[in-house]
Design a protein around this motif. Sequence first.
Motif, PDB file in Angstrom:
ATOM      1  N   ALA A 163       7.219   7.147   2.999  1.00  0.00           N
ATOM      2  CA  ALA A 163       8.584   6.628   2.883  1.00  0.00           C
ATOM      3  C   ALA A 163       8.725   5.562   1.805  1.00  0.00           C
ATOM      4  N   GLY A 164       7.604   5.117   1.213  1.00  0.00           N
ATOM      5  CA  GLY A 164       7.670   4.119   0.154  1.00  0.00           C
ATOM      6  C   GLY A 164       7.665   2.685   0.640  1.00  0.00           C
ATOM      7  N   ARG A 165       7.438   2.463   1.941  1.00  0.00           N
ATOM      8  CA  ARG A 165       7.381   1.083   2.435  1.00  0.00           C
ATOM      9  C   ARG A 165       6.107   0.383   1.977  1.00  0.00           C
ATOM     10  N   TYR A 166       5.044   1.151   1.763  1.00  0.00           N
ATOM     11  CA  TYR A 166       3.782   0.624   1.272  1.00  0.00           C
ATOM     12  C   TYR A 166       3.345   1.445   0.061  1.00  0.00           C
ATOM     13  N   ASP A 167       2.614   0.817  -0.836  1.00  0.00           N
ATOM     14  CA  ASP A 167       2.137   1.534  -2.022  1.00  0.00           C
ATOM     15  C   ASP A 167       0.979   2.453  -1.696  1.00  0.00           C
ATOM     16  N   MET A 168       0.126   2.033  -0.759  1.00  0.00           N
ATOM     17  CA  MET A 168      -1.085   2.797  -0.501  1.00  0.00           C
ATOM     18  C   MET A 168      -1.750   2.263   0.761  1.00  0.00           C
TER      19      MET A 168
END
Length: 318
Positions: A129-134
């Motif tokens: 979802a794009g809340r974290y990069d990795m």
Amino acid sequence: MRQTRLSKGAALAVASALSCSLFLAGCGSNPPQAEGATGDSSGGTAVSGTKLTEDKALHDLLPEKNRTSGKLVSVNGGSFPPYEIAGSDGHSLTGASADLSVALGQLLGVTIEHVTADGLPSELTGITAGRYDMAIGPVGDFKDRQGANDFVDWVKEFVVFAVPKGNPRAIDDLDATCGRRIAVMGGGSAEGVIKTQSAKCVEDGEPAVKIQSYKDQPGSILAVRSGRADAFFSSQAPLTYFVAQAKGDLELTGTGQANGFGDLYQGAVVAKDSPLREVLLKGVQRLVDDGTYGRIMQKWGLSANRLDKPGVNLGGAA
């Protein structure tokens, strides 16, 4: 199946973790940090005492938002020692993964910030979802996870059982789990394998496996030590780590067997087709080439889990 030997640093760190997670129920899923814990990669050194020099070419390959912010946000699902030992503040991290983050952050010229989510499913959906990069991981790499995410694998693992000393329930392979209380990490690959085994038990006229799913490693180990579970089925490296600190209460079984898995690779996770995939692949390869990766793995008793070179989506079906 190879076992790992704990270094002195690894043993000291897990002792701190276990003092909370195994004996004080009120401590929650993330134990206190060992000395030197850090929530990011902006300072310090991974193992060698020398801060790595930024590689401008690698820095320039980062997505624009990360170059602008000067940081990457890496999520973890709670403590997974000796790789990840997550602090109770939700941002601190020690272990092999934290050391690798320090080295990668210095090489890429960014800060890697650590955030603890509520288990592996939250990690993977948050990345998608794009809340974290990795997630620096390592997280198990399987085909069914590669649809939404890409894996940069930097570890080879094995899956075994941690049982009470003397193995009173004689659990030494999957077939011996029928009717037994088996702890697993919820949403993990071992949970899927034990569910398949439970169905096989029923088909063979045996009682189903009594599956207990926990959100983290400490909770699963506590279930075995307290007598609520007969065994914990999980990755060999963290189980070796916990067993070494259990003062003779636990032992490993099922080593040297496939236990429902083929070659098992684990690694960092990014969103599908993210440019971070190639950045991390090249970055880890640099750390392999200059010896930093090997020193980190040796420091944490993980030499048997090393890969000669990292790879993308190396994992197959569980």
